[in-house]
Design a protein around this motif. Structure first.
Motif, PDB file in Angstrom:
ATOM      1  N   PHE A  73       0.825  -1.206   0.000  1.00  0.00           N
ATOM      2  CA  PHE A  73       0.000   0.000   0.000  1.00  0.00           C
ATOM      3  C   PHE A  73       0.860   1.257   0.000  1.00  0.00           C
ATOM      4  O   PHE A  73       0.475   2.274  -0.555  1.00  0.00           O
ATOM      5  CB  PHE A  73      -0.999  -0.001   1.156  1.00  0.00           C
ATOM      6  CG  PHE A  73      -0.415   0.126   2.520  1.00  0.00           C
ATOM      7  CD1 PHE A  73       0.117  -0.960   3.153  1.00  0.00           C
ATOM      8  CD2 PHE A  73      -0.414   1.340   3.175  1.00  0.00           C
ATOM      9  CE1 PHE A  73       0.650  -0.854   4.418  1.00  0.00           C
ATOM     10  CE2 PHE A  73       0.109   1.460   4.439  1.00  0.00           C
ATOM     11  CZ  PHE A  73       0.648   0.358   5.056  1.00  0.00           C
ATOM     12  N   VAL A 112      -7.480  -5.624  -1.146  1.00  0.00           N
ATOM     13  CA  VAL A 112      -8.371  -4.775  -0.353  1.00  0.00           C
ATOM     14  C   VAL A 112      -7.711  -3.430  -0.081  1.00  0.00           C
ATOM     15  O   VAL A 112      -8.276  -2.371  -0.375  1.00  0.00           O
ATOM     16  CB  VAL A 112      -8.739  -5.469   0.985  1.00  0.00           C
ATOM     17  CG1 VAL A 112      -9.432  -4.495   1.907  1.00  0.00           C
ATOM     18  CG2 VAL A 112      -9.628  -6.657   0.734  1.00  0.00           C
ATOM     19  N   ILE A 113      -6.478  -3.490   0.438  1.00  0.00           N
ATOM     20  CA  ILE A 113      -5.881  -2.220   0.862  1.00  0.00           C
ATOM     21  C   ILE A 113      -5.423  -1.394  -0.329  1.00  0.00           C
ATOM     22  O   ILE A 113      -5.579  -0.175  -0.356  1.00  0.00           O
ATOM     23  CB  ILE A 113      -4.746  -2.461   1.876  1.00  0.00           C
ATOM     24  CG1 ILE A 113      -4.305  -1.123   2.465  1.00  0.00           C
ATOM     25  CG2 ILE A 113      -3.574  -3.162   1.288  1.00  0.00           C
ATOM     26  CD1 ILE A 113      -3.563  -1.263   3.735  1.00  0.00           C
ATOM     27  N   VAL A 154      -8.234   0.444  -1.796  1.00  0.00           N
ATOM     28  CA  VAL A 154      -8.627   1.618  -1.014  1.00  0.00           C
ATOM     29  C   VAL A 154      -7.712   2.790  -1.353  1.00  0.00           C
ATOM     30  O   VAL A 154      -8.163   3.908  -1.595  1.00  0.00           O
ATOM     31  CB  VAL A 154      -8.574   1.315   0.498  1.00  0.00           C
ATOM     32  CG1 VAL A 154      -8.791   2.588   1.288  1.00  0.00           C
ATOM     33  CG2 VAL A 154      -9.630   0.307   0.866  1.00  0.00           C
TER      34      VAL A 154
END
Lengths: 332, 396
Positions: A151, A268-269, A272
């Motif tokens: 991320f 998922v991250i 985001v």
């Protein structure tokens, strides 16, 4: 073989059941519910009869029912593709998630494919050219890939893209295709936007795979049958592909069990950070507003994805490795 | 085959050696005379051997020194940071990093910064800071600056570096409330670095107890623990972490949340270690010395703790070290997403939370700087863990 598959599939059911129940209860754990937040907002806007409407909303969402009852209603609905109402704007969850799930699925499959192809090529090259320049470069890239959290990498890429190239790499398609039905142009647009997220998510997985494939292949290449083959005059390419590679490829398939959770977590991250229209950002939002039905549906989707991925890897491994196929269940 | 042809004796070859027979009685058990070095090696304990082996791994040693310094810094954050964690400078919102200079107009002045002039961009209404090149302001060292409470206990004013008289020193810029980013990074290290250690300790204990039970007793306990391990290991951790930390009530105090997060991290992390404990115990409990201890009437707890565990403790510690970085990262990720720690508790992830909006970051790039310590610490832990893993088996 059939018995093997049936046993695996039957084992999936209780696992999914336990996970879904746990997840549902955990999300519902904190005090208050999704209506509380909405009512607070209404009150702060000076809406006097918000409290009266709260009970109405609670009845609508079934929040006046005990938890176990809501859970069973939700589970029962799943088989009819009905995941209950989302607390957000009183729409059925199934309307919200369709495209997001599809995009997530596409992104994750692309990532797995990327990891396999890239690490296969680089891993084989690094092993056959041990201690050459290319090998060192591959090892270095592998190490960096393993250590840089995805991320943060996404964040840095986003910044570099924005500041130096003036493009926003967020999103998963060009704005004119959003909410449009499927078309060829949309597909191309999605494919273009997929490149960066796939690389970012697949980075650490690729690095790990390269390491493992290189180590495995090096082990095999030192064995006597390779020497024999070479002595017999087999062409190097044929020698490599026919025997040692088949051995070394085994963990490749088996490792998907470790790879898949990582890829899903990463997706998922990263989505985001890059604000991709996949399940990630919506899951985060649902968790923050205690939208139990929506969040639990996403988590169940993740669980199903994982379990099916595991099943596929088990089957592929069984097809590849006769020792597993014939039920030599080793405990070690 | 390697060539093992008859090795010729060293030294110059005489024409012919005289035949010599030693008439002394020969005792095969007499100790071979060791050189001092050899003696040191053979007499060294397990941990000493591991240390010697670890020392040979250069990057690991460097990483260990780096980490040791980082952890030391958390003990004296108040001295290192020029400002307090929460002190705001409302006149300097989003101030860019100030450069430290040594020479002013060709004259050596020692470390100093230029003052800042503030203006507003008429078009964007953003504040623009320009260094005031006329006014060099020397930094002060080992000085008394902003007052603070050392570890929240003792009132003090001592800092290593203080802003110049009448000026400011924002080495890494300020954030949206005008808080000094460097000071915040220094303070945040306290949280970010400890959360990994506390988390791994919890996970270590869980792994020892559950893995120990499973490995030593076997039977239904074993299969239960095994199933749990499988489920946890096969499920993606991040969504679960998100769900669990979203379940921590907002009303809890930030400190309780901090411990809650460590527990959550540990809850999903123990299976890896637990599996290692189990498989080692499974094989070690069949050893003769375990059977002997059992026959002498030792209780299971004693056998596990006293006889079996020391045999693979070093391995466990090494693999535990290797999972600290993933814990630090997990916390960073959670806080970054806004589901982890909450202000006033500040970790690197909380700092990065300010960098979620790319439009803000594009203008104020220094908000991304907390990425640097995160990556450095993770790299260091990985190198050190690698070195420890190699060293954990000194007889290999």
């Amino acid at each position: 073989m059939l018995r093997f598959i049936v046993r695996r599939v039957l084992l999936m059911i209780p696992t999914l059941f336990i996970i879904s129940a746990l997840v549902y209860f955990i999300i519902d754990l904190p005090p208050g519910d999704c209506v509380t937040a909405q009512v607070d907002e209404l009150l702060s806007r000076g809406d006097a009869d918000a409290l009266a409407r709260a009970d109405e909303l609670r009845t609508l969402y079934g929040l006046d029912q005990p938890l176990w009852r809501r859970y069973f209603e939700w589970v029962g609905g799943i088989f009819r593709w009905d995941f209950g109402l989302s607390c957000q704007d009183t729409v059925p969850v199934s309307d919200l998630i369709g495209e997001r799930m599809a995009l997530t699925l596409i992104m994750e499959s692309c990532t797995i494919a990327f990891i396999w192809i890239v690490s296969f090529v680089i891993g084989v090259y690094a092993a056959t050219h041990q201690y050459k320049m290319g090998d060192y470069i591959a090892s270095f890239i592998g190490f960096v890939g393993l250590s840089i959290p995805n991320f943060l990498l996404a964040l840095v890429l986003l910044y570099v893209g924005k500041v130096y190239f003036g493009l926003s790499i967020g999103g998963l398609m060009d704005p004119e295709y959003i909410d449009k039905p499927f078309s060829w142009g949309k597909l191309v647009s999605v494919a273009e936007h997929l490149i960066i997220p796939v690389i970012v998510i697949g980075m650490s997985g690729t690095a790990g795979m390269i390491r493992r494939l290189r180590a495995n292949l090096l082990d095999e290449l030192q064995k006597q049958y390779v020497v024999t083959g070479r002595a017999k005059g087999l062409p190097p390419m044929k020698l490599l592909i026919k025997y040692p590679l088949r051995h070394a490829i085994n963990p490749f398939v088996a490792d998907i069990g470790g790879l898949l959770p990582d890829v899903i977590s990463g997706s998922v991250i990263v989505s985001v950070v890059l604000s991709l229209p996949t399940t990630g950002p919506m899951l985060l939002g649902a968790l923050k507003t205690q939208d139990v039905n929506l969040a639990a549906t996403f988590l169940l989707f993740v669980a199903v994805l994982t379990v099916i991925g595991m099943l596929i890897s088990d089957l592929a491994l069984a097809a590849l490795d006769p020792r597993i196929r014939f039920g030599a269940t080793s405990e070690k | 085959m390697t060539d093992q042809t008859s090795a010729s004796p060293p030294g110059p070859k005489p024409d012919r050696m005289p035949h010599f027979v030693n008439r002394e009685p020969w005792d095969p058990y007499v100790a071979e005379r060791l050189t001092a070095d050899q003696e040191k090696y053979y007499m060294a304990g397990q941990w000493k051997l591991m240390w010697w082996r670890f020392r040979r791994h250069r990057p690991a040693v460097v990483s260990m020194i780096f980490l040791a310094l980082m952890y030391l810094s958390t003990a004296i954050s108040e001295w290192i940071a020029p400002y307090d964690l929460h002190s705001r400078h409302s006149a300097y919102i989003f101030a860019p990093p100030q450069q430290v200079h040594l020479f002013h107009e060709g004259k050596f002045l020692g470390p100093f910064v230029y003052g800042m002039k503030t203006a507003r961009d008429p078009a964007t209404l953003q504040r623009v800071y320009t260094p005031d090149l006329a006014k060099p302001m020397p930094l002060r060292f080992f000085c008394s600056g902003e007052a603070y409470e050392f570890w929240g206990l003792i009132d003090a004013t001592f800092h290593f570096v203080c802003p110049p008289e009448g000026g400011h020193f924002f080495w890494l810029g300020t954030d949206r409330l005008g808080r000094d980013l460097f000071s915040r990074i220094v303070y945040a290290a306290r949280i970010s670095l400890t959360i990994g250690v506390i988390g791994i300790t919890l996970s270590f204990v869980l792994a020892l107890v559950l893995g120990g039970l499973a490995g030593y007793y076997g039977g239904w306990i074993d299969s239960l623990v095994q199933r749990i391990t499988e489920i946890i290991k096969s499920f993606p951790h991040l969504p679960l972490w998100l769900a669990l930390s979203a379940a921590l009530p907002v009303t809890w105090s930030p400190l309780v949340i901090y411990f809650g997060i460590t527990i959550i991290l540990a809850l999903l992390d123990w299976p890896g270690l637990g599996r290692a404990v189990r498989s080692k115990l499974l094989s070690l409990r069949e050893e003769d010395y375990a059977a002997a201890a059992q026959m002498m009437g030792a209780k299971p707890g004693r056998i596990i703790g006293r006889h079996l565990l020391p045999g693979f403790m070093s391995h466990l510690i090494a693999s535990a070290t290797l999972s600290i970085p993933s814990m630090i990262l997990a916390e960073t990720a959670l806080s970054f997403l806004g589901l982890g720690l909450r202000p006033p508790i500040t970790s690197w992830g909380v700092l990065l939370n300010e960098a979620t909006d790319i439009n803000v970051v594009a203008v104020h790039w220094w908000l991304m700087l907390p990425v640097v310590p995160v990556i450095l610490v993770i790299l260091a832990y990985q190198f050190m863990g690698d070195g420890m893993r190699d060293a954990a088996d000194p007889y290999a």
